[in-house]
Write an enzyme that holds these catalytic residues in place. Structure first.
Site, PDB file in Angstrom:
ATOM      1  N   ASN A 236      37.756  44.129  24.947  1.00  0.00           N
ATOM      2  CA  ASN A 236      36.877  43.010  24.633  1.00  0.00           C
ATOM      3  C   ASN A 236      36.160  42.566  25.906  1.00  0.00           C
ATOM      4  O   ASN A 236      36.713  42.596  27.006  1.00  0.00           O
ATOM      5  CB  ASN A 236      37.641  41.855  23.973  1.00  0.00           C
ATOM      6  CG  ASN A 236      38.809  41.327  24.778  1.00  0.00           C
ATOM      7  OD1 ASN A 236      39.539  42.076  25.426  1.00  0.00           O
ATOM      8  ND2 ASN A 236      39.014  40.018  24.721  1.00  0.00           N
TER       9      ASN A 236
ATOM     10  N   GLU B 149      33.875  39.294  26.967  1.00  0.00           N
ATOM     11  CA  GLU B 149      33.397  37.977  26.569  1.00  0.00           C
ATOM     12  C   GLU B 149      32.142  37.584  27.346  1.00  0.00           C
ATOM     13  O   GLU B 149      31.785  38.215  28.349  1.00  0.00           O
ATOM     14  CB  GLU B 149      34.503  36.942  26.782  1.00  0.00           C
ATOM     15  CG  GLU B 149      35.704  37.186  25.903  1.00  0.00           C
ATOM     16  CD  GLU B 149      36.819  36.177  26.100  1.00  0.00           C
ATOM     17  OE1 GLU B 149      37.744  36.190  25.273  1.00  0.00           O
ATOM     18  OE2 GLU B 149      36.778  35.385  27.065  1.00  0.00           O
ATOM     19  N   ASN B 150      31.499  36.511  26.863  1.00  0.00           N
ATOM     20  CA  ASN B 150      30.274  36.030  27.454  1.00  0.00           C
ATOM     21  C   ASN B 150      30.239  34.514  27.300  1.00  0.00           C
ATOM     22  O   ASN B 150      30.742  33.996  26.301  1.00  0.00           O
ATOM     23  CB  ASN B 150      29.084  36.683  26.736  1.00  0.00           C
ATOM     24  CG  ASN B 150      27.780  36.424  27.418  1.00  0.00           C
ATOM     25  OD1 ASN B 150      27.200  35.358  27.251  1.00  0.00           O
ATOM     26  ND2 ASN B 150      27.312  37.394  28.172  1.00  0.00           N
ATOM     27  N   ALA B 151      29.627  33.827  28.257  1.00  0.00           N
ATOM     28  CA  ALA B 151      29.522  32.370  28.181  1.00  0.00           C
ATOM     29  C   ALA B 151      28.801  31.936  26.905  1.00  0.00           C
ATOM     30  O   ALA B 151      29.092  30.890  26.343  1.00  0.00           O
ATOM     31  CB  ALA B 151      28.804  31.822  29.405  1.00  0.00           C
TER      32      ALA B 151
ATOM     33  N   TYR C  15      29.086  32.632  23.517  1.00  0.00           N
ATOM     34  CA  TYR C  15      30.157  33.299  22.763  1.00  0.00           C
ATOM     35  C   TYR C  15      29.657  34.374  21.813  1.00  0.00           C
ATOM     36  O   TYR C  15      30.317  35.391  21.618  1.00  0.00           O
ATOM     37  CB  TYR C  15      31.000  32.273  22.002  1.00  0.00           C
ATOM     38  CG  TYR C  15      31.822  31.390  22.909  1.00  0.00           C
ATOM     39  CD1 TYR C  15      32.451  31.891  24.040  1.00  0.00           C
ATOM     40  CD2 TYR C  15      31.962  30.036  22.640  1.00  0.00           C
ATOM     41  CE1 TYR C  15      33.201  31.077  24.869  1.00  0.00           C
ATOM     42  CE2 TYR C  15      32.709  29.209  23.466  1.00  0.00           C
ATOM     43  CZ  TYR C  15      33.326  29.741  24.575  1.00  0.00           C
ATOM     44  OH  TYR C  15      34.064  28.929  25.392  1.00  0.00           O
TER      45      TYR C  15
ATOM     46  N   CYS D 120      34.060  42.741  20.751  1.00  0.00           N
ATOM     47  CA  CYS D 120      35.494  43.019  20.631  1.00  0.00           C
ATOM     48  C   CYS D 120      35.805  44.451  21.044  1.00  0.00           C
ATOM     49  O   CYS D 120      34.925  45.317  21.076  1.00  0.00           O
ATOM     50  CB  CYS D 120      35.943  42.793  19.194  1.00  0.00           C
ATOM     51  SG  CYS D 120      35.686  41.117  18.601  1.00  0.00           S
TER      52      CYS D 120
ATOM     53  N   GLU E  69      37.465  46.791  19.452  1.00  0.00           N
ATOM     54  CA  GLU E  69      37.265  47.784  18.393  1.00  0.00           C
ATOM     55  C   GLU E  69      35.799  48.206  18.314  1.00  0.00           C
ATOM     56  O   GLU E  69      35.492  49.404  18.212  1.00  0.00           O
ATOM     57  CB  GLU E  69      37.699  47.214  17.036  1.00  0.00           C
ATOM     58  CG  GLU E  69      39.137  46.754  16.993  1.00  0.00           C
ATOM     59  CD  GLU E  69      39.358  45.294  17.363  1.00  0.00           C
ATOM     60  OE1 GLU E  69      40.303  44.695  16.826  1.00  0.00           O
ATOM     61  OE2 GLU E  69      38.583  44.750  18.198  1.00  0.00           O
TER      62      GLU E  69
ATOM     63  N   CYS F  19      39.366  41.446  13.847  1.00  0.00           N
ATOM     64  CA  CYS F  19      38.729  40.251  13.294  1.00  0.00           C
ATOM     65  C   CYS F  19      37.783  40.652  12.154  1.00  0.00           C
ATOM     66  O   CYS F  19      37.503  41.829  11.935  1.00  0.00           O
ATOM     67  CB  CYS F  19      37.983  39.488  14.387  1.00  0.00           C
ATOM     68  SG  CYS F  19      36.449  40.280  14.924  1.00  0.00           S
TER      69      CYS F  19
ATOM     70  N   CYS G 285      34.717  42.743  13.127  1.00  0.00           N
ATOM     71  CA  CYS G 285      35.102  44.128  13.449  1.00  0.00           C
ATOM     72  C   CYS G 285      35.395  44.915  12.179  1.00  0.00           C
ATOM     73  O   CYS G 285      35.020  46.079  12.059  1.00  0.00           O
ATOM     74  CB  CYS G 285      36.312  44.158  14.377  1.00  0.00           C
ATOM     75  SG  CYS G 285      35.887  43.746  16.072  1.00  0.00           S
TER      76      CYS G 285
END
Length: 144
Positions: free
Chosen positions: A49, A51-53, A55, A60, A62, A93, A96
């Protein structure tokens, strides 16, 4: 689920999924996830995964693995393993699952791994019954 995979292939898939979470970029959630995707020709693509500020810009593990595989010309898969740092069996999730439905069969085994490598298998159909994927798109939209 699809035909049983031999123990050596599964062990390797699980090790790669556990290892993939080590490169997770998750400064916001601190929830590291790794995935290993087994292609029909036994090639394995891993993902973590990121992430980014903003969101919505996160991806993810997968989806990372699937995008890597598809971008290299692979579109048929035998299994996917997903690992986290928890003692629980965490499954992909919702986004995904929908993304996976474009590329996998209902029988595809999805292995959920705990931090220690214990695993539980699900068929993709168990995780997303009645999926709306390419077959449905062809049926309702693309072939009209």
């Amino acid at each position: 689920m699809s035909p049983t995979l031999n123990e050596e292939i599964l062990d390797n898939l699980f090790k790669l999924a556990l290892s993939a979470k080590e490169t997770s970029y998750s400064p916001y959630s601190k929830f590291r996830v790794g995935a290993a995707l087994l292609c029909e020709d036994n090639t394995v693509f891993t993902g973590c995964n990121v992430e980014n500020a903003s969101y919505g810009g996160a991806i993810c593990a997968e989806r990372t693995a699937i995008v890597k595989a598809v971008s290299e010309g692979h579109r048929q898969f035998k299994a996917i393993a997903v690992s986290t740092d928890t003692d629980d069996f965490v499954t992909p999730c919702g986004i995904c699952r929908q993304f996976m439905s474009e590329f996998v069969t209902a029988e595809l085994p999805v292995y959920s791994l705990t931090a220690t490598g214990d695993h539980k298998a699900f068929s993709f159909e168990e995780l997303l019954p009645h999926a709306f994927g390419l077959n449905e798109a062809n049926k309702y939209f693309l072939n009209k």
